[in-house]
Write an enzyme that holds these catalytic residues in place. Structure first.
Site, PDB file in Angstrom:
ATOM      1  N   ARG A 101     -23.996  -3.220 -18.995  1.00 39.49           N
ATOM      2  CA  ARG A 101     -24.125  -1.870 -19.581  1.00 39.49           C
ATOM      3  C   ARG A 101     -24.355  -1.964 -21.084  1.00 39.49           C
ATOM      4  NH1 ARG A 101     -18.763   0.503 -18.566  1.00 39.49           N
ATOM      5  NH2 ARG A 101     -19.528   2.334 -19.624  1.00 39.49           N
TER       6      ARG A 101
ATOM      7  N   ASP B 199     -15.904  -5.589 -13.368  1.00 41.65           N
ATOM      8  CA  ASP B 199     -16.034  -4.953 -14.686  1.00 41.65           C
ATOM      9  C   ASP B 199     -16.543  -5.947 -15.720  1.00 41.65           C
ATOM     10  OD1 ASP B 199     -15.738  -2.682 -16.513  1.00 41.65           O
ATOM     11  OD2 ASP B 199     -14.234  -3.941 -17.460  1.00 41.65           O
TER      12      ASP B 199
ATOM     13  N   LYS C 242      -9.728  -1.867 -14.744  1.00 39.15           N
ATOM     14  CA  LYS C 242      -8.995  -2.888 -15.522  1.00 39.15           C
ATOM     15  C   LYS C 242      -7.518  -2.527 -15.611  1.00 39.15           C
ATOM     16  CE  LYS C 242     -11.551  -2.838 -19.447  1.00 39.15           C
ATOM     17  NZ  LYS C 242     -12.919  -2.440 -19.224  1.00 39.15           N
TER      18      LYS C 242
ATOM     19  N   SER D 262     -14.723   1.748 -15.262  1.00 37.28           N
ATOM     20  CA  SER D 262     -14.533   0.519 -16.038  1.00 37.28           C
ATOM     21  C   SER D 262     -13.105   0.458 -16.573  1.00 37.28           C
ATOM     22  CB  SER D 262     -15.553   0.498 -17.187  1.00 37.28           C
ATOM     23  OG  SER D 262     -15.186  -0.418 -18.181  1.00 37.28           O
TER      24      SER D 262
ATOM     25  N   HIS E  10      -5.446   2.054 -23.724  1.00 36.93           N
ATOM     26  CA  HIS E  10      -6.879   1.711 -23.740  1.00 36.93           C
ATOM     27  C   HIS E  10      -7.642   2.845 -24.409  1.00 36.93           C
ATOM     28  CE1 HIS E  10      -9.900  -1.103 -22.187  1.00 36.93           C
ATOM     29  NE2 HIS E  10     -10.718  -0.064 -22.206  1.00 36.93           N
TER      30      HIS E  10
HETATM   31  N1  URA Z   1     -13.882   0.747 -22.614  1.00 38.30           N
HETATM   32  C1  URA Z   1     -14.049   0.166 -21.403  1.00 38.30           C
HETATM   33  O1  URA Z   1     -13.278  -0.688 -20.998  1.00 38.30           O
HETATM   34  N2  URA Z   1     -15.068   0.567 -20.646  1.00 38.30           N
HETATM   35  C2  URA Z   1     -15.953   1.514 -21.036  1.00 38.30           C
HETATM   36  O2  URA Z   1     -16.838   1.823 -20.280  1.00 38.30           O
HETATM   37  C3  URA Z   1     -15.779   2.104 -22.304  1.00 38.30           C
HETATM   38  C4  URA Z   1     -14.724   1.690 -23.088  1.00 38.30           C
END
Ligand code: URA
Length: 435
Positions: free
Chosen positions: A168, A161, A187, A183, A82
């Protein structure tokens, strides 16, 4: 407990308890806390910050807002990657098929575009029919059969999220370390991965502008992963210029396909290679990063990675012909070439402005329900350190709406700093942690 009291407490800079955080996240997920209240709380968190204990409690509350998957019965390592978000960052679209082709399962929960940064889901949704909303009942068999599945947060997985991320995006509360950590990690901890490679971007196009902030975020995320018994490697990488050449949904997808065909831009291919190599190590498919790099090269050269991309698209009900026929993707009716105003060297690129310009063209959202134009975007021809002549090509702008393009052109022109002194391109990989 009342949402308004929790908002006031954070507004006044006080630490929230685990119960208060659990209450507000549950209430928001279930629809008992309004968007305007959550927007106020997000801004209070943005301005006041959160302690490590609050960040952990927020992550856990978000994680448990939905189901936490356990794929240990699949009997194979499951590794995901990620990124904290950048401009032209389409690495997931290369890494997922490469790593799956190498025999490591890749359960990937991604996001849509966020502020000026692009989102994996919007890029994949450029493919006709491609479903990023697989249910839990569909996700697991797809992962098992194909080796990778790429979906978004759903009503079942990380629903908090899903809502917070969208809010956001349109309330200027993205670039906030505790909110980013919670966040990303909620996930990633929900998706049943056994190992995780994180790419923390730093620079003018990232949400974090300094290496110190990036290291702080890395530390928090590593400690959350360790607390949950997951192997985790964090890269800190440069985002002072767009990654690769393409910015915008369809354009980035094409660049990812080209990279899978062995024709990727050097910086982009190098980052995909490095991240994949570590994923192979975490997934027991390579004994060290060097062997992982060679494995990446083999899977690209043999065509196995590209074939896996077609499998993924088909499995998620998309039209896999797109891999060879880019005309099947959304395009634009117009292009404009932005030329260099001087002879010299590209010394800096305000990359947030480049991402913002792409968003203005329609690649990102301004409202919760904004429609995305998946054809628009930019091709970046000149990068930091390049020598440019007067009137040589800097950027091609792909657009559908002339008024939006005019605004974007102004931003892009101002984003390029061209001067007489040669400069070195920024170092792509700044650190790999734990070292
Ligand atoms: N990627 C995400 O999943 N969340 C964030 O807050 C920033 C990047």
């Amino acid at each position: 407990m009342r949402a308004v009291d929790i908002i006031a407490k954070k507004r006044d800079g006080r630490e929230l308890t685990r119960d208060e955080i659990g209450f507000i996240i549950r209430g928001y997920t279930e629809g008992n806390v309004a968007n305007y209240q959550m927007a106020a709380l997000l801004m209070a968190i943005y301005l006041r910050g959160m302690t490590d204990d609050e960040t952990l409690a927020l992550t856990e509350a978000m994680l448990h807002s939905g189901e936490v998957l356990d794929f240990s019965d699949l009997g194979r390592p499951r590794v995901d990657k990620h990124s904290t978000g950048g401009v032209g960052d389409k690495t997931s679209l290369v890494i997922a098929p490469v790593v799956a082709a190498g025999g490591v399962l890749v359960p990937m929960i991604s996001g849509h575009a966020l502020a000026h940064s692009g989102g994996t889901l919007d890029k994949l949704e450029s493919i006709r029919g491609f479903r990023t909303d697989l249910s839990l009942a569909e996700f697991q068999p797809t992962l098992k059969r194909v080796g990778a599945a790429l979906i978004g947060q759903t009503a079942e997985i990380a629903p908090a999220d899903k809502k917070l991320y969208a809010l956001r995006d349109v309330t200027a509360t993205v670039a906030c370390r505790p909110l980013m950590a919670a966040s990303i990690m909620s996930k990633k901890m929900a998706e049943g991965a056994s190992g995780l490679v994180l790419d923390v971007k730093v620079g003018s196009g990232a949400f974090l502008k300094t290496e110190e902030e990036a290291r702080e975020l890395a530390k928090v995320m590593i400690s959350i992963a360790q607390g949950m018994n997951k192997d985790c490697v964090v890269f800190i990488t440069d985002m002072n210029q767009p990654l690769g050449r393409a910015v915008g949904n369809s354009l980035e997808l094409i660049e990812a396909f080209e990279t899978l065909k062995g024709r990727g831009a050097d910086d982009f291919n190098t980052l995909c290679r490095e991240l994949s190599a570590r994923m192979f190590v975490l997934g027991n498919a390579a004994s060290d990063a060097d062997r992982g790099r060679r494995f990446y090269d083999e899977l690209i050269e043999s065509g196995a990675a590209l074939a896996k991309m077609s499998d993924i698209i088909r499995a998620q009900q998309g039209d896999a012909n797109v891999v060879d026929n880019y005309d099947l993707l959304p395009g634009t009716s117009h292009q404009q070439q932005l030329l260099s105003p001087a002879t010299g060297y590209v010394q800096a690129i305000d990359t947030e402005a480049i991402g913002h310009a792409s968003m203005l063209l329609g690649a990102g959202r301004v409202w919760l329900d904004s429609a995305i134009d998946r054809g628009v975007g930019l091709t970046v021809h000149a990068k930091i350190g390049d020598r440019v002549a007067l009137d040589s090509l800097l950027v091609t702008i792909h657009f559908n709406d002339a008024a939006r393009a005019e605004e974007a052109v102004g931003e892009i022109r101002a984003a390029y700093k061209i001067g007489d002194e040669p400069v070195e391109p920024p170092r792509l990989i700044k650190a790999v942690l734990p070292s």
